[in-house]
Design a protein around this motif. Sequence first.
Motif, PDB file in Angstrom:
ATOM      1  N   TYR A  58      22.679  41.228 -20.984  1.00 32.20           N
ATOM      2  CA  TYR A  58      21.337  41.755 -21.263  1.00 32.20           C
ATOM      3  C   TYR A  58      21.373  42.996 -22.157  1.00 32.20           C
ATOM      4  O   TYR A  58      20.448  43.804 -22.131  1.00 32.20           O
ATOM      5  CB  TYR A  58      20.611  42.052 -19.948  1.00 32.20           C
ATOM      6  N   ARG A 337      11.380  38.494 -20.591  1.00 35.19           N
ATOM      7  CA  ARG A 337      11.716  37.235 -21.286  1.00 35.19           C
ATOM      8  C   ARG A 337      10.982  36.050 -20.660  1.00 35.19           C
ATOM      9  O   ARG A 337      10.499  35.161 -21.376  1.00 35.19           O
ATOM     10  CB  ARG A 337      13.233  37.019 -21.195  1.00 35.19           C
ATOM     11  N   SER A 338      10.863  36.045 -19.335  1.00 26.82           N
ATOM     12  CA  SER A 338      10.204  34.919 -18.648  1.00 26.82           C
ATOM     13  C   SER A 338       8.699  34.904 -18.861  1.00 26.82           C
ATOM     14  O   SER A 338       8.057  33.854 -18.695  1.00 26.82           O
ATOM     15  CB  SER A 338      10.512  34.979 -17.148  1.00 26.82           C
ATOM     16  N   LYS A 346       4.501  34.321 -29.022  1.00 25.74           N
ATOM     17  CA  LYS A 346       5.536  35.154 -28.377  1.00 25.74           C
ATOM     18  C   LYS A 346       5.460  36.607 -28.831  1.00 25.74           C
ATOM     19  O   LYS A 346       5.553  37.531 -28.010  1.00 25.74           O
ATOM     20  CB  LYS A 346       6.922  34.582 -28.675  1.00 25.74           C
ATOM     21  N   ILE A 390      12.370  40.342 -27.860  1.00 28.67           N
ATOM     22  CA  ILE A 390      12.493  39.953 -26.458  1.00 28.67           C
ATOM     23  C   ILE A 390      12.895  38.480 -26.339  1.00 28.67           C
ATOM     24  O   ILE A 390      13.665  38.093 -25.448  1.00 28.67           O
ATOM     25  CB  ILE A 390      11.169  40.218 -25.709  1.00 28.67           C
ATOM     26  N   ALA A 391      12.422  37.651 -27.266  1.00 29.14           N
ATOM     27  CA  ALA A 391      12.728  36.216 -27.206  1.00 29.14           C
ATOM     28  C   ALA A 391      14.211  35.935 -27.421  1.00 29.14           C
ATOM     29  O   ALA A 391      14.704  34.868 -27.027  1.00 29.14           O
ATOM     30  CB  ALA A 391      11.899  35.463 -28.245  1.00 29.14           C
ATOM     31  N   PHE A 393      16.708  37.622 -26.054  1.00 27.90           N
ATOM     32  CA  PHE A 393      17.509  37.953 -24.875  1.00 27.90           C
ATOM     33  C   PHE A 393      17.781  36.700 -24.049  1.00 27.90           C
ATOM     34  O   PHE A 393      17.035  35.701 -24.118  1.00 27.90           O
ATOM     35  CB  PHE A 393      16.789  38.979 -23.994  1.00 27.90           C
ATOM     36  N   LYS A 395      17.927  34.396 -20.703  1.00 28.83           N
ATOM     37  CA  LYS A 395      17.022  34.224 -19.576  1.00 28.83           C
ATOM     38  C   LYS A 395      17.643  34.824 -18.315  1.00 28.83           C
ATOM     39  O   LYS A 395      18.840  35.086 -18.252  1.00 28.83           O
ATOM     40  CB  LYS A 395      16.722  32.738 -19.364  1.00 28.83           C
TER      41      LYS A 395
END
Length: 591
Positions: A58, A337-338, A346, A390-391, A393, A395
């Motif tokens: 992360y 991310r979720s 996004k 952020i997309a 990173f 999950k």
Amino acid sequence: MNISGKEKEAASTQPPPPVASVKVGPDGLTNEERLYQETVRLLQKTYAKKIKPLEQSYCFEGFHSAPLTAQDIGSKPMVLLLGQYSTGKTTFVEYLLGESYPDAHVGIEPTTDRFVAIMNGPEPKVIPGHAAAVSGDLPFSGLTKFGTKYLSRFQVAQLNNPLLSNLTIIDTPGILSGSKQIQRGYDFVSVINWFAERSDLILLLFDSYKLDISDEFKGAIQSLRGHEDKVRIVLNKCDQVNQQQLMRVYGALMWSLGKVIPTPEVKRVYLGSFWPKYKTPVGTVHDENSELLISEQRDLLRDLRSIPKNAALRRVNEIVKRARQARVHAHIIGYLRSELPSMFGKDKKAKAMLENLPAEFRKIQVKYNLPPGDFPNPEAFKSDLEAFKIADFNKFNQKLIDNADEALSVDFPRLMQKFPSDNRPSADIGLPDSGGEDEGRLASGRSSEKPSSKALYSPITGQSGHQVPYPPPYSAFSAGGSASSRNPFGDDTSSNPAMLRYRLIFDGACDPKRKMISAEHARVLLAESGLAHDKLRDVWNVADWDRRGELDQVQFEVAMRLCDHLKSGAPLEAAKQQIFGELGLQSRLFD
């Protein structure tokens, strides 16, 4: 000069002191050394297996600091000195070590213009920053992220000093005020934060005449958030103000700190005047505060002395703190991310979450039952997060979280059980407890009690213990430079070769205020040895190494011991090597 013949005879006929030793096991280690090494090994293993993968997954490095190396975890305890220019940081280092380190500069103007890591080494030398950062033996590889301009302002100074076998001291540039502070070429506050994370103690030095806190110094102090337990405040040069002024200066300092450190707790402030014993204090010295300042300096030395004793515990504490931060960081990134839509919008959603980050933190805290104190500052986190998408990173990975939880709930508590739970004396700075000896140039105190083997143990050296290194006689931790003793018949010097054997003779002949013996008085005492004038001339040239034309207590000790050796027929150079080694003055051999 009221010196009896019996005193001189007793001082000169003492047998050569044996070297103290430390009891070791079959593996060549003491119990404390073995515990420290085992702690470091288990910490390295647990961190590499269960914490580091979580950080890397992360991008913890982009928000906090780079993953720790084995050298970072196993490095010696570190003391970080911070303060504005000319507050006495470099002089304070000399006060502790009893000698100057290579390439040190002291003056009323800004003199230390770089970060200096003062470490132990076989001989005095300076390692440039670029070479130190790529050395596998030094824990400074993480500094490469600050770039070439910073590494050009960083260096490692090595010298053979017993204190440095137990810890590393970081001397920093004096912090300036006004527009000059923006000309460094590197992020000063980020560098301070990097060292603060790895330090065991952080000393903020203030001058009795310099209590203002510049913007850059304020930023450096505020960057210590999360390390408040390591911070100590030192008000230096207190002997240059009278009692009434000192009271006002102390009040002004507390008022200034209250505006910078937003905590209801009052920070401990140590008062003192930390002059090396071989230097004469500059300016007017007010003796009315002597007892107070000696007591304060003794408390600070006691704090410093306990650093290596608690080295293993602090290593565990720092890794646990970092693991908790990495765990919360993973939950934050995984949650953000979720929350992104699977297909479109996004960037819009990411921007909305960034604008309302405190609210998102509260949602994460409730969802995962996380302590609010473990969360980072929202504004700082937002600033760092804007450099990423952020997309991009990973999950949320529950397995990585479970590994970190296992380390926090099982591995680290099991490691803590290895530490003794009683109050037995354990390892300290590797030096005898000073008790009440002369701590600075303020007044004469009392000599220490005979040290025990446990008090002399060093947990960091990694060497098999064996012969105990004593501090140089100029060091603040030295028991040899005392001017008086609790015992009316004197101290036992048989266990400590650094104990000054001729201090009673020196006290009877020296200037009581300056603690120096003139050339005329020294000439009479040295001539009584019966040596020829040419040999006495050589003795004086060796002892008066700074060419002042007078001798301090340590220099007089060297001269008297040299006379004893020459009377017994020893060569001058061999006598010099032996005496300088006994007194911890090896660095003088390179002058």
